[in-house]
Design an enzyme around this catalytic site. Structure first.
Site, PDB file in Angstrom:
ATOM      1  N   LYS A  86       0.854  -1.199   0.000  1.00  0.00           N
ATOM      2  CA  LYS A  86       0.000   0.000   0.000  1.00  0.00           C
ATOM      3  C   LYS A  86       0.885   1.243   0.000  1.00  0.00           C
ATOM      4  CE  LYS A  86      -3.704   0.093   2.617  1.00  0.00           C
ATOM      5  NZ  LYS A  86      -4.529  -0.003   3.867  1.00  0.00           N
TER       6      LYS A  86
HETATM    7  O1  G3P Z   1      -6.746   1.830   5.468  1.00  0.00           O
HETATM    8  C1  G3P Z   1      -7.647   2.865   5.410  1.00  0.00           C
HETATM    9  C2  G3P Z   1      -8.967   2.616   6.044  1.00  0.00           C
HETATM   10  O2  G3P Z   1      -8.946   1.379   6.636  1.00  0.00           O
HETATM   11  C3  G3P Z   1      -9.332   3.679   7.022  1.00  0.00           C
HETATM   12  O3  G3P Z   1     -10.431   3.306   7.769  1.00  0.00           O
HETATM   13  O4  G3P Z   1     -12.038   3.472   9.611  1.00  0.00           O
HETATM   14  O5  G3P Z   1      -9.749   4.457   9.876  1.00  0.00           O
HETATM   15  O6  G3P Z   1     -11.403   5.530   8.360  1.00  0.00           O
HETATM   16  P1  G3P Z   1     -10.927   4.247   8.973  1.00  0.00           P
END
Ligand code: G3P
Length: 225
Positions: A86
């Protein structure tokens, strides 16, 4: 649409794999920090559990393209060459994506808030582009709409990159992208466990069992009659 687990707690991952039809695991630096364990310890445990062929996505930390490439090589050395690296969709990231793509590395472009980032990542060789649905919603825009635009941009430009939607807070967001047919969505365990948590569903199943037990006796199932 592939359904991927966005987490690094091995117990949660094992439980979800036991019950749900999932296609791999994604992590990010925050998720790794929440595990409270050393990155490669937890990642190797996840890799061993899901298997060498399954999708595992791991993020680079370095800020420069050269540093990102070093991170990428170490990630692949430790976790397998098919591991998706990533890379943030920023200027240095596009440079790293182009160079790594030339070396045949699987790339997931991450930290995507705008269709332009996704377009540039796709042209730089990313296999997946990950828009952050809920975080985009929280900025006052429409995360689902952004993900759909990105999917359309890829198709209209004959780019092979797939949307890997991330940052979900509820099953409706997930369902809308499933209906649209994006490539993949990565979802936290609490959202996955909530996908079919519904009083109507539980009651329907309970009623069937209660009615059957009235007929044949408590605790009896089809194998006992
Ligand atoms: O990897 C990015 C994604 O998982 C972010 O999720 O829930 O932290 O906005 P969140």
């Amino acid at each position: 649409m592939k359904l991927i687990i966005d987490d690094a707690h091995i117990d949660q991952i094992k439980k979800i794999y036991e019950f749900y039809p999932v296609d791999g695991v994604t992590t990010n630096p925050t998720i790794l920090a929440k595990s409270g364990r050393q990155p490669y310890d937890v990642l190797k445990e996840i890799r061993e559990f899901i298997g060498a062929e399954a999708e595992l996505h791991v993020q680079v930390i370095a800020r420069t393209a050269e540093g990102m490439m070093e991170d990428a090589h170490r990630i692949r050395k430790e976790l397998g060459e098919n591991t998706y690296v990533k890379i943030p969709s920023v200027q240095e990231g596009f440079k790293a994506m182009k160079l790594l793509h030339n070396d045949g590395v699987n790339i997931t472009a991450t930290a995507i808030y705008t269709p332009m980032q996704a377009f540039l990542a796709a042209k730089s060789g990313a296999a997946y582009a990950a828009p952050y649905i809920n975080r985009i919603d929280n900025m006052g825009y429409n995360g689902i709409q952004v993900a759909r635009h990105i999917h359309d941009i890829f198709r209209n430009n004959a780019l092979k990159t797939e949307v890997l939607a991330a940052s979900f807070k509820n099953s409706q967001q997930l369902l809308e992208l499933c209906e649209y047919g994006v490539g993949a969505a990565t979802v936290s365990p609490d959202v996955i466990f909530g996908l079919v948590k519904n009083q109507a569903i539980t009651s329907a199943v309970d009623d069937f069992i209660a009615d059957f037990e009235k007929l044949v006796g408590a605790g009896k199932t089809m194998k006992d009659c």
